[in-house]
Design an enzyme around this catalytic site. Structure first.
Site, PDB file in Angstrom:
ATOM      1  N   ASN A 115      -4.022   1.993 -13.236  1.00 47.74           N
ATOM      2  CA  ASN A 115      -3.874   0.768 -13.010  1.00 47.74           C
ATOM      3  C   ASN A 115      -1.777   1.426 -13.128  1.00 47.74           C
ATOM      4  OD1 ASN A 115      -2.574  -1.554 -11.715  1.00 47.74           O
ATOM      5  ND2 ASN A 115      -1.851  -2.129 -14.160  1.00 47.74           N
ATOM      6  N   HIS A 172       2.111   0.593 -13.441  1.00 52.89           N
ATOM      7  CA  HIS A 172       2.935  -1.310 -14.113  1.00 52.89           C
ATOM      8  C   HIS A 172       4.467  -0.576 -13.923  1.00 52.89           C
ATOM      9  CE1 HIS A 172       3.621  -5.156 -14.823  1.00 52.89           C
ATOM     10  NE2 HIS A 172       4.055  -4.094 -16.211  1.00 52.89           N
ATOM     11  N   LYS A 176      -5.359  -8.812  -8.636  1.00 51.90           N
ATOM     12  CA  LYS A 176      -6.564 -10.134  -9.334  1.00 51.90           C
ATOM     13  C   LYS A 176      -6.890  -9.368 -10.384  1.00 51.90           C
ATOM     14  CE  LYS A 176      -6.319 -12.357  -6.598  1.00 51.90           C
ATOM     15  NZ  LYS A 176      -6.801 -14.119  -6.676  1.00 51.90           N
ATOM     16  N   GLY A 205       1.169  -0.957   0.225  1.00 48.25           N
ATOM     17  CA  GLY A 205      -0.071   0.095  -0.128  1.00 48.25           C
ATOM     18  C   GLY A 205       1.121   1.499   0.270  1.00 48.25           C
TER      19      GLY A 205
HETATM   20  C1  GRF Z   1       3.790  -1.378  -7.662  1.00 54.35           C
HETATM   21  O1  GRF Z   1       5.055  -1.159  -7.586  1.00 54.35           O
HETATM   22  C2  GRF Z   1       3.127  -1.396  -8.734  1.00 54.35           C
HETATM   23  O2  GRF Z   1       4.055  -0.794  -9.617  1.00 54.35           O
HETATM   24  C3  GRF Z   1       2.687  -3.438  -8.529  1.00 54.35           C
HETATM   25  O3  GRF Z   1       2.282  -3.025  -7.418  1.00 54.35           O
HETATM   26  C4  GRF Z   1       3.357  -2.568  -6.703  1.00 54.35           C
HETATM   27  C5  GRF Z   1       2.082  -2.381  -5.120  1.00 54.35           C
HETATM   28  O4  GRF Z   1       2.806  -1.247  -4.418  1.00 54.35           O
HETATM   29  N1  GRF Z   1       1.524  -3.167  -9.800  1.00 54.35           N
HETATM   30  P1  GRF Z   1       2.291  -1.016  -2.799  1.00 54.35           P
HETATM   31  O5  GRF Z   1       1.563  -2.120  -2.318  1.00 54.35           O
HETATM   32  O6  GRF Z   1       1.349   0.430  -3.764  1.00 54.35           O
HETATM   33  O7  GRF Z   1       3.219  -1.044  -2.138  1.00 54.35           O
END
Ligand code: GRF
Length: 187
Positions: A105, A107, A89, A14
């Site tokens: 999103n 990534h 998910k 998070g």
């Molecule tokens: C991030 O690195 C994001 O790119 C990927 O999942 C990770 C989530 O990290 N989709 P966090 O839970 O926000 O610390």
């Protein structure tokens, strides 16, 4: 400014949620985080929802048709924008259709390179010169919607998975809020 009621979906640490909460408390930031949805009861990120008194719900992703419950809650909290921040998910087509061009999103790679999981190890294995992160719209194909924002950095010969992850996430904390500002700039 009328802030958009936003739901952030998480599954784990998070840190992006925390960063978005911090930005959203700024008067000029276009979104208000009105709901957090986690598919994981043990997600550390839920702590931030509690700390900042943001409503949160857990969704059991093993239950079929859980999108009904998600949609009901999105309606209940008058959500008009969705951020996926480490949500592990797939979002159902019903939700994508209902929130077309309103789900984004983050990534941890320079899409279209390295879609899917385990990006850091694949970036290193392929001896990439640079990597970074991408904020993109969500459509029905995994990590394939239009790009809103990318942040790039050059890899160092000494980089390993933890260092690439650290550098990528640092970029994410800039890219996600900037992408949101970019989306709502003219609205
Ligand atoms: C991030 O690195 C994001 O790119 C990927 O999942 C990770 C989530 O990290 N989709 P966090 O839970 O926000 O610390």
């Amino acid at each position: 400014m009328v802030k958009k009621n936003t739901c952030v979906f998480i599954s784990g640490k998070g840190s992006n949620l925390k960063n978005l909460i911090t930005h959203s408390r700024n008067y000029n930031f276009p979104i208000r985080i009105s709901l957090v949805i986690s598919n994981n009861k043990d997600a550390n990120g839920v702590m931030y929802a509690k700390k900042y008194k943001i409503p949160y719900i857990f969704i059991n992703s093993k239950i079929k048709n859980n999108d009904k419950e998600i949609l009901l809650n999105l309606k209940k909290y008058k959500i008009s924008f969705i951020c996926l921040a480490g949500y592990m998910k797939i979002i159902s087509y019903k939700i994508i259709q209902k929130y077309q061009n309103r789900i984004i999103n983050i990534h941890p790679s320079l899409l279209p390179k390295f879609k899917g999981l385990n990006t850091f190890s694949r970036v290193l294995k392929d001896k990439e010169k640079k990597t970074g992160c991408t904020v993109h719209y969500v459509n029905k194909q995994l990590d394939s919607g239009n790009t809103i924002m990318q942040k790039v950095f050059f890899l160092d010969p000494n980089d390993d998975e933890p260092s690439v992850k650290l550098k990528t996430q640092k970029m994410e904390y800039k890219a996600f809020p900037e992408a949101i500002i970019k989306i709502f700039r003219y609205i």
